[in-house]
Scaffold this active site. Structure first.
Site, PDB file in Angstrom:
ATOM      1  N   CYS A 117       3.155   0.693 -19.764  1.00  0.00           N
ATOM      2  CA  CYS A 117       1.923   0.233 -19.136  1.00  0.00           C
ATOM      3  C   CYS A 117       0.997   1.439 -19.072  1.00  0.00           C
ATOM      4  O   CYS A 117       1.466   2.574 -18.996  1.00  0.00           O
ATOM      5  CB  CYS A 117       2.212  -0.287 -17.727  1.00  0.00           C
ATOM      6  SG  CYS A 117       0.745  -0.998 -16.938  1.00  0.00           S
ATOM      7  N   CYS A 127      -4.265  -1.644 -15.753  1.00  0.00           N
ATOM      8  CA  CYS A 127      -3.141  -1.609 -16.686  1.00  0.00           C
ATOM      9  C   CYS A 127      -3.582  -1.586 -18.146  1.00  0.00           C
ATOM     10  O   CYS A 127      -2.791  -1.887 -19.038  1.00  0.00           O
ATOM     11  CB  CYS A 127      -2.227  -2.802 -16.416  1.00  0.00           C
ATOM     12  SG  CYS A 127      -1.559  -2.768 -14.736  1.00  0.00           S
ATOM     13  N   LYS A 194       4.894 -12.284 -14.185  1.00  0.00           N
ATOM     14  CA  LYS A 194       4.497 -11.252 -13.220  1.00  0.00           C
ATOM     15  C   LYS A 194       3.242 -11.705 -12.475  1.00  0.00           C
ATOM     16  O   LYS A 194       2.188 -11.904 -13.077  1.00  0.00           O
ATOM     17  CB  LYS A 194       4.221  -9.932 -13.930  1.00  0.00           C
ATOM     18  CG  LYS A 194       3.693  -8.851 -12.996  1.00  0.00           C
ATOM     19  CD  LYS A 194       3.656  -7.487 -13.639  1.00  0.00           C
ATOM     20  CE  LYS A 194       3.024  -6.471 -12.704  1.00  0.00           C
ATOM     21  NZ  LYS A 194       3.073  -5.111 -13.224  1.00  0.00           N
ATOM     22  N   ARG A 204       2.680   1.321  -5.791  1.00  0.00           N
ATOM     23  CA  ARG A 204       1.431   1.889  -6.295  1.00  0.00           C
ATOM     24  C   ARG A 204       1.103   3.185  -5.562  1.00  0.00           C
ATOM     25  O   ARG A 204       0.525   4.104  -6.141  1.00  0.00           O
ATOM     26  CB  ARG A 204       0.294   0.881  -6.213  1.00  0.00           C
ATOM     27  CG  ARG A 204       0.611  -0.392  -7.018  1.00  0.00           C
ATOM     28  CD  ARG A 204      -0.634  -1.083  -7.498  1.00  0.00           C
ATOM     29  NE  ARG A 204      -1.336  -0.307  -8.493  1.00  0.00           N
ATOM     30  CZ  ARG A 204      -1.145  -0.368  -9.801  1.00  0.00           C
ATOM     31  NH1 ARG A 204      -0.233  -1.172 -10.302  1.00  0.00           N
ATOM     32  NH2 ARG A 204      -1.850   0.375 -10.616  1.00  0.00           N
ATOM     33  N   LYS A 252       8.742 -11.477 -11.299  1.00  0.00           N
ATOM     34  CA  LYS A 252       8.335 -10.411 -10.376  1.00  0.00           C
ATOM     35  C   LYS A 252       7.101 -10.827  -9.593  1.00  0.00           C
ATOM     36  O   LYS A 252       6.126 -11.254 -10.206  1.00  0.00           O
ATOM     37  CB  LYS A 252       8.025  -9.181 -11.227  1.00  0.00           C
ATOM     38  CG  LYS A 252       7.431  -8.022 -10.486  1.00  0.00           C
ATOM     39  CD  LYS A 252       7.048  -6.952 -11.454  1.00  0.00           C
ATOM     40  CE  LYS A 252       6.374  -5.843 -10.694  1.00  0.00           C
ATOM     41  NZ  LYS A 252       5.921  -4.778 -11.546  1.00  0.00           N
TER      42      LYS A 252
HETATM   43  C1  PBG Z   1       2.503  -1.418 -13.148  1.00  0.00           C
HETATM   44  C2  PBG Z   1       3.682  -1.793 -12.379  1.00  0.00           C
HETATM   45  C3  PBG Z   1       3.663  -2.228 -11.062  1.00  0.00           C
HETATM   46  C4  PBG Z   1       4.993  -2.405 -10.689  1.00  0.00           C
HETATM   47  C5  PBG Z   1       5.782  -2.086 -11.792  1.00  0.00           C
HETATM   48  N1  PBG Z   1       4.948  -1.737 -12.825  1.00  0.00           N
HETATM   49  C6  PBG Z   1       2.538  -2.399 -10.142  1.00  0.00           C
HETATM   50  C7  PBG Z   1       1.480  -3.371 -10.496  1.00  0.00           C
HETATM   51  O1  PBG Z   1       1.504  -4.039 -11.505  1.00  0.00           O
HETATM   52  O2  PBG Z   1       0.529  -3.495  -9.716  1.00  0.00           O
HETATM   53  C8  PBG Z   1       5.435  -2.830  -9.337  1.00  0.00           C
HETATM   54  C9  PBG Z   1       6.811  -2.466  -8.948  1.00  0.00           C
HETATM   55  C10 PBG Z   1       7.105  -2.586  -7.503  1.00  0.00           C
HETATM   56  O3  PBG Z   1       6.247  -2.939  -6.671  1.00  0.00           O
HETATM   57  O4  PBG Z   1       8.265  -2.305  -7.140  1.00  0.00           O
HETATM   58  N2  PBG Z   1       2.433  -1.764 -14.430  1.00  0.00           N
END
Ligand code: PBG
Length: 331
Positions: A117, A127, A194, A204, A252
């Protein structure tokens, strides 16, 4: 007159009866441990927002993995925290070096999935690559960059690529570049479902990639992450990722989206992975810290729910406790 007792409770009378009637079981082998590898530090640092989790240097990550192997953890999801950020990231060398070091050090005693990412690399924290007007993230340009990143990580020894950006068509772009370069056995663990969630907050903060501090025009990820009000979009996105070549599909957050897990369990034929995200994890940790529940029992109960809903594997920040806790489950 003959009568009989119809007691549901007979199934619950003894540990043996409860063990015999248990229909859900899982093992530490089903767990993936996240690790954050940070270019900006010289020694490991605890993360205040995620109890028990650290940001590691490459060296301290090696020491952590040695210890984790002793606790039965062999599967890792690696996240980079790079030093330099830009609007158009193309230098992925720190994370590439980290993967190469771990592969050389541990050979195939560990399985390494690499997060793919751009959000850790961009100044605005989104992202992907932003349109010049700051109003939206560019899909095709981002996919191209993710593919280039993937190739470097695979050359460094990644077993699995885990794209978490949620651009359209990224799985296809990643599969194509892997195949073109003979990385046929590198797998893709896609964040097919997601959601745009508030429960990523502690991550974050930990990954130093919050949006809020950047005062950009887009202050959330609603234009690319899936709406929590649209379950059909998640199901369709996960199926699309499977069609494009994803091997494993992540749902997720996890515990809040068990309806999606259950639907995907019935509708797709690839292994499902639940990501118990930072906010969900920290919720259990804070309750435990306040003495309101037992840490081990809290996490075990969440995990049991996920396996009951149909996942094959779990990503948890507490994966390194799984063996110990699962061995001690009392039915
Ligand atoms: C970003 C990413 C995120 C998480 C994993 N990869 C944050 C988002 O997308 O805002 C979240 C993981 C977590 O909260 O444990 N690509």
């Amino acid at each position: 007159m003959t009568s009989y007792t119809h007691l549901r409770r007979r199934l619950r009378t003894s540990p043996q009866m409860r063990e015999l009637s248990a229909a859900v079981s899982f093992s530490h082998k089903d767990f993936i441990q996240p690790l954050f590898i940070d270019e900006t530090i010289h020694e490991r640092e605890a993360m205040p927002s995620l109890t028990g989790v650290n940001r590691d240097t490459i060296d301290s990550a090696c020491r952590q993995i040695e210890q984790d192997l002793k606790n039965g953890v062999t599967k890792f999801l690696l996240f980079p925290v790079p030093q330099n950020k830009s609007d158009d990231p193309s230098d992925f060398s720190f994370f590439v070096k980290a993967l190469r070091t771990l592969r050389t050090r541990f050979g195939h005693s560990i399985w390494m999935a690499a997060d793919v990412c751009l959000c850790a690399y961009t100044l605005h924290g989104h992202c992907g690559i932003m349109h010049a007007n700051g109003g939206h993230v560019l899909n095709a340009e981002t996919n191209e960059r993710l593919a280039a990143y993937t190739l470097q990580l695979s050359q460094a020894g990644a077993d699995c690529i885990a794209p978490s950006d949620v651009m359209d068509g990224r799985v296809k772009a990643i599969r194509l570049i892997l195949d073109e370069n003979q990385f046929h056995t590198v797998s893709i663990m896609s964040y097919g479902a997601k959601f745009q969630s508030s429960f990523y907050g502690p991550f974050r903060q930990a990954g130093r990639c919050s949006l809020e501090q950047h005062h950009g025009q887009l202050l959330d990820r609603k234009t690319y992450q899936i709406s929590l009000f649209n379950p059909a979009d998640a199901v369709a996105s996960a199926k699309r990722d499977v069609d494009e070549g994803a091997d494993l599909i992540i749902v997720k957050p996890a515990s809040l989206y068990q309806d999606i897990i259950y639907r995907l369990h019935r509708e797709i034929h690839q292994p499902l992975v639940a990501y118990h995200v930072s906010g969900e994890y920290q919720g259990v940790e804070l309750l435990a810290r306040e003495g309101l529940l037992a840490r081990d029992k809290g996490h075990i109960e969440v995990w049991t729910g996920l396996f009951r809903s149909g996942v094959h594997a779990v990503i948890s920040y507490a994966s390194r406790e799984a063996k110990n806790w699962i061995d001690k489950i009392e039915y």
